[in-house]
Scaffold this motif. Sequence first.
Motif, PDB file in Angstrom:
ATOM      1  N   GLU A   1       1.062  -1.172   0.277  1.00  0.00           N
ATOM      2  CA  GLU A   1       0.124   0.180  -0.089  1.00  0.00           C
ATOM      3  C   GLU A   1       0.550   0.742   0.054  1.00  0.00           C
ATOM      4  OE1 GLU A   1      -2.771  -0.822   3.296  1.00  0.00           O
ATOM      5  OE2 GLU A   1      -4.068  -2.381   2.439  1.00  0.00           O
ATOM      6  N   THR A   2       2.251   0.903   0.383  1.00  0.00           N
ATOM      7  CA  THR A   2       3.352   2.122  -0.084  1.00  0.00           C
ATOM      8  C   THR A   2       4.571   2.098  -0.043  1.00  0.00           C
ATOM      9  OG1 THR A   2       3.888   1.754   2.707  1.00  0.00           O
ATOM     10  CG2 THR A   2       2.264   3.446   2.647  1.00  0.00           C
ATOM     11  N   ILE A   3       5.420   2.987  -0.410  1.00  0.00           N
ATOM     12  CA  ILE A   3       6.576   2.584  -1.109  1.00  0.00           C
ATOM     13  C   ILE A   3       7.571   3.118  -0.361  1.00  0.00           C
ATOM     14  CG2 ILE A   3       5.809   4.154  -2.578  1.00  0.00           C
ATOM     15  CD1 ILE A   3       7.931   3.131  -4.966  1.00  0.00           C
TER      16      ILE A   3
ATOM     17  N   GLU B   1       2.119   6.950   0.273  1.00  0.00           N
ATOM     18  CA  GLU B   1       0.976   5.970  -0.565  1.00  0.00           C
ATOM     19  C   GLU B   1       0.836   5.748  -1.455  1.00  0.00           C
ATOM     20  OE1 GLU B   1      -3.610   5.477   1.560  1.00  0.00           O
ATOM     21  OE2 GLU B   1      -2.660   7.517   2.181  1.00  0.00           O
ATOM     22  N   PHE B   2       0.543   5.028  -2.058  1.00  0.00           N
ATOM     23  CA  PHE B   2       0.124   4.139  -3.410  1.00  0.00           C
ATOM     24  C   PHE B   2      -1.737   5.074  -3.926  1.00  0.00           C
ATOM     25  CE2 PHE B   2       2.452   0.953  -2.833  1.00  0.00           C
ATOM     26  CZ  PHE B   2       3.647   1.639  -4.124  1.00  0.00           C
ATOM     27  N   LYS B   3      -1.958   6.125  -4.134  1.00  0.00           N
ATOM     28  CA  LYS B   3      -3.829   5.929  -4.470  1.00  0.00           C
ATOM     29  C   LYS B   3      -4.074   5.836  -6.244  1.00  0.00           C
ATOM     30  CE  LYS B   3      -4.826   8.245  -0.567  1.00  0.00           C
ATOM     31  NZ  LYS B   3      -6.086   7.901   0.160  1.00  0.00           N
ATOM     32  N   ILE B   4      -5.411   5.429  -6.159  1.00  0.00           N
ATOM     33  CA  ILE B   4      -5.718   5.480  -8.044  1.00  0.00           C
ATOM     34  C   ILE B   4      -6.242   6.759  -8.347  1.00  0.00           C
ATOM     35  CG2 ILE B   4      -6.490   4.035  -9.579  1.00  0.00           C
ATOM     36  CD1 ILE B   4      -4.629   2.611  -8.186  1.00  0.00           C
ATOM     37  N   TYR B   5      -6.267   7.599  -9.217  1.00  0.00           N
ATOM     38  CA  TYR B   5      -7.542   8.440  -9.631  1.00  0.00           C
ATOM     39  C   TYR B   5      -7.681   7.953 -10.962  1.00  0.00           C
ATOM     40  CZ  TYR B   5      -5.263  10.871  -5.503  1.00  0.00           C
ATOM     41  OH  TYR B   5      -5.237  11.741  -4.539  1.00  0.00           O
TER      42      TYR B   5
ATOM     43  N   ILE C   1       2.598  11.125  -1.730  1.00  0.00           N
ATOM     44  CA  ILE C   1       1.214  10.506  -2.343  1.00  0.00           C
ATOM     45  C   ILE C   1       2.311   9.769  -3.609  1.00  0.00           C
ATOM     46  CG2 ILE C   1      -0.628  10.220  -3.345  1.00  0.00           C
ATOM     47  CD1 ILE C   1      -2.359  11.846  -1.572  1.00  0.00           C
ATOM     48  N   LEU C   2       1.786   8.454  -4.191  1.00  0.00           N
ATOM     49  CA  LEU C   2       2.293   7.921  -5.504  1.00  0.00           C
ATOM     50  C   LEU C   2       0.806   8.365  -6.458  1.00  0.00           C
ATOM     51  CD1 LEU C   2       4.129   7.375  -7.757  1.00  0.00           C
ATOM     52  CD2 LEU C   2       4.608   5.065  -6.435  1.00  0.00           C
ATOM     53  N   ALA C   3       0.635   9.059  -7.138  1.00  0.00           N
ATOM     54  CA  ALA C   3      -0.535   8.816  -7.428  1.00  0.00           C
ATOM     55  C   ALA C   3      -0.621   8.099  -9.054  1.00  0.00           C
ATOM     56  CB  ALA C   3      -1.077   9.993  -7.947  1.00  0.00           C
ATOM     57  N   TYR C   4      -1.524   6.549  -9.071  1.00  0.00           N
ATOM     58  CA  TYR C   4      -1.422   5.683 -10.123  1.00  0.00           C
ATOM     59  C   TYR C   4      -2.724   6.440 -10.823  1.00  0.00           C
ATOM     60  CZ  TYR C   4       2.033   2.822  -9.046  1.00  0.00           C
ATOM     61  OH  TYR C   4       3.335   1.840  -8.615  1.00  0.00           O
TER      62      TYR C   4
ATOM     63  N   GLN D   1       5.194  16.563  -2.618  1.00  0.00           N
ATOM     64  CA  GLN D   1       4.975  15.294  -1.644  1.00  0.00           C
ATOM     65  C   GLN D   1       3.913  14.477  -2.803  1.00  0.00           C
ATOM     66  OE1 GLN D   1       3.229  18.530   1.124  1.00  0.00           O
ATOM     67  NE2 GLN D   1       3.921  17.084   2.832  1.00  0.00           N
ATOM     68  N   ILE D   2       4.198  14.979  -3.702  1.00  0.00           N
ATOM     69  CA  ILE D   2       3.097  13.900  -4.916  1.00  0.00           C
ATOM     70  C   ILE D   2       4.035  13.457  -6.305  1.00  0.00           C
ATOM     71  CG2 ILE D   2       1.568  16.040  -5.932  1.00  0.00           C
ATOM     72  CD1 ILE D   2      -0.327  13.934  -6.276  1.00  0.00           C
ATOM     73  N   ALA D   3       4.336  12.664  -6.706  1.00  0.00           N
ATOM     74  CA  ALA D   3       4.246  12.041  -7.611  1.00  0.00           C
ATOM     75  C   ALA D   3       3.586  10.954  -8.297  1.00  0.00           C
ATOM     76  CB  ALA D   3       5.826  10.844  -7.554  1.00  0.00           C
TER      77      ALA D   3
END
Length: 759
Positions: free
Chosen positions: A594-596, A615-619, A642-645, A673-675
């Motif tokens: 759930e995280t990297i 944290e992995f998040k899906i968008y 957040i690592l946003a997919y 803070q977001i990739a």
Amino acid sequence: MLLSQLVEINSKGIVASSVNFGMMEDPQMNLDLCEGFIFNYDPKASDLSTVAILDALRRSYHSRQEANIHLMIQQYGKGKSHFAVALANFFKKPYESLEVQGILHQVEVATSGKSKSIVEGLRLFKSQAQNYLVVCLSGDKGGDIGKQFLQALLKSLAEQGIQDTLAQHTCSEPLRYLENLDAGKRVEAAAYLESIGNPDGDLNVLIDLLRQNNPGVIPTVKNLANQLTGFTPDFNANIDIEAILKDLINNPRVPNILILFDELNYYLQSWAADQIGAGGTALQNITNICESYKSKITLLSFVQIHPTEAVGISVKDRESYFKISSRLSPKDATYNPESSLELVLDNLLIQQINTPRWQEFQSRWDNTLISESRTAFDKRIKIYNQKGWSFQEFYDHMGRGCFPLHPITAYLLCKLDFTQDRTAIQFIKGYVSNFIQTETVEKAGQLNYIYPIALVDTFIENFSNYPVYTHYKKAEGIVAGADDPDELTVLKALFLFVASAENLPKEDREDHEEILATLTGLSKSRLKTAIDKLIKTRDVIYYRPEAKVYRFFEGISPKGIEEDIEEKIKDKRTSVIDVVIHSQSKIKTYIGDETIVATQFVKDNKLVNTDWKFEFKIYSIDGLLKALHSDQTLRETQEKGILAYVLAETQDELQEFRRMIDDRLKTSPIRNQIAVAIPAEGTGDLARVLLKIKVLLEKEAPERKLYGVAYEQLLHRWQEQVDKQLSRLLKNCTYHGVGSEKIPPTERSKAQRVVSVLL
């Protein structure tokens, strides 16, 4: 080289049904039975061989030390009555006759490559011996066996041209007496017979019965003579079998005697229930003479079960029954000939092993014959090992002996419920004969076997009662006309596997493809291609991983359920948001966590991993663009960032977003803070598949039960499609973040390097 240059069909071989001694009256039928009896021979087990029984009868006349009371035990329908007819002809016909030559030919076929001495001994015996006096008895006719014996004996004496024996006088003297009555006496005789109720018929009937050698009417004739003349003539009303046989044996004009007694079980049951009616001591009289005159007379009886088992004999009758039955089944001359269809097939397919062509064939293909036989014997059909066969015996009979049948083809031909001797012979003389005449020894560089699937088309009507038949025919209809003939070939193999049930077991850990390849002769690659089409395109079979087997769908197929669901949802709209929600709920399944961890940053600064996670998040695309400028985005995570997919339905949408994301990140208040991870492919119709899964899961229990395994297969198929596609999609991305241009090009495909730069 054609197969016909290596293998011949024993075209005369037959297995006739309901054979009896009466068939010998028809010359053509009798010849067919003689030429068609298929002998078997096992040099290591004489009691299991019809050739050995024939030879034992021959030896019975050579020495008083040889047994001359024999018993053959064989189940109903296995050819013992046919064998009895062949024996009768062999001993009573001359050596030059077509009947004897036909029998000797079949003996030669059965002993080919095993024993020349037996055939040569039988030929010498027939060429030197007289035609024997053969008496044929049938226990299923009922009545007094003494009368039947006399009638059969007189018939045999007439055939051999022998006259003036005691047997022939038994009925001739009372017959002559009645025929010589003058007109007045005939009137008196008729009146007397009518006064006593004509117990055996009127005068003409009595004469006819005596002409038929029926001694049962002699007491009535004696009483009639006493009424007419006042004295009783010395007509012998009782058949003295011992006296009759002694008279024949001591008569130099009479050859040796062979008595064949078919259906002995029936007679013994009748005898136990009514000894007088069945002929009293007639059978004991025959055995008495056999024991006293060895090398002159022989008795061979045929039964379905050993007489000492006393089946159908009441307790009160058993003592007397055992006294006679034990005399008929001497231990050293009781035979249980192998009635297996395997040996019949072996003797129907004649390999030309003594020819140069066979030697050439063997030098190239012997290893293949042995290898296929070894696999079948050790792995596929262990029943022969359990029966005590050595591998060499299996190879001789089922491997080389049944070529061009594959060993498993030969085995199934013998073991399927509906195949009996006659149906198997029809297959050999029909399909196999045509195959041999038209096919070459090798095909596409492989030995050209007749593989087991050939049985499906030949016996499809016989298979129609099997439960799997309906499902196979439905699948066959769907596959009919397919460009790839391997699809139908595999269907036949699967059908045969299911129909064969316990006759063709599969080891639990064995891949089903192994046995299907054996049944078809297909390579594993061709087999796998055909199976994939049958599952994914045709939707007619499915795979059960827990058992490692393929099965036909029963009832409705997944395609039928899918069509029903498609109809129900055709007006419903879906979007990528459905996929986003689903992916987020199973993020750990698809990505592995759930995280990297920002590994490079942690390493460079000697920090603790757990403190520096994204944290992995899906968008969706729209969802992420809004998140980049929302103060709520970071409040929804407990991690450093957040690592946003980002998911979209098409590659075009993703490509357009990939061109703009770097600029959008630069203007985002949360850019440090977001990739962003952008997959290489779109979600396609995954939203639609998720909707279909939802509708399927909403089915009520009764409807699920009606769908059966198709419900489970379709649900598994759709869930697997979603899981595989999302796993692949989320693991094949380009990563974007502020400062990612500082990362060496070879490292930019690593997500942890992108988030490390942000920190």
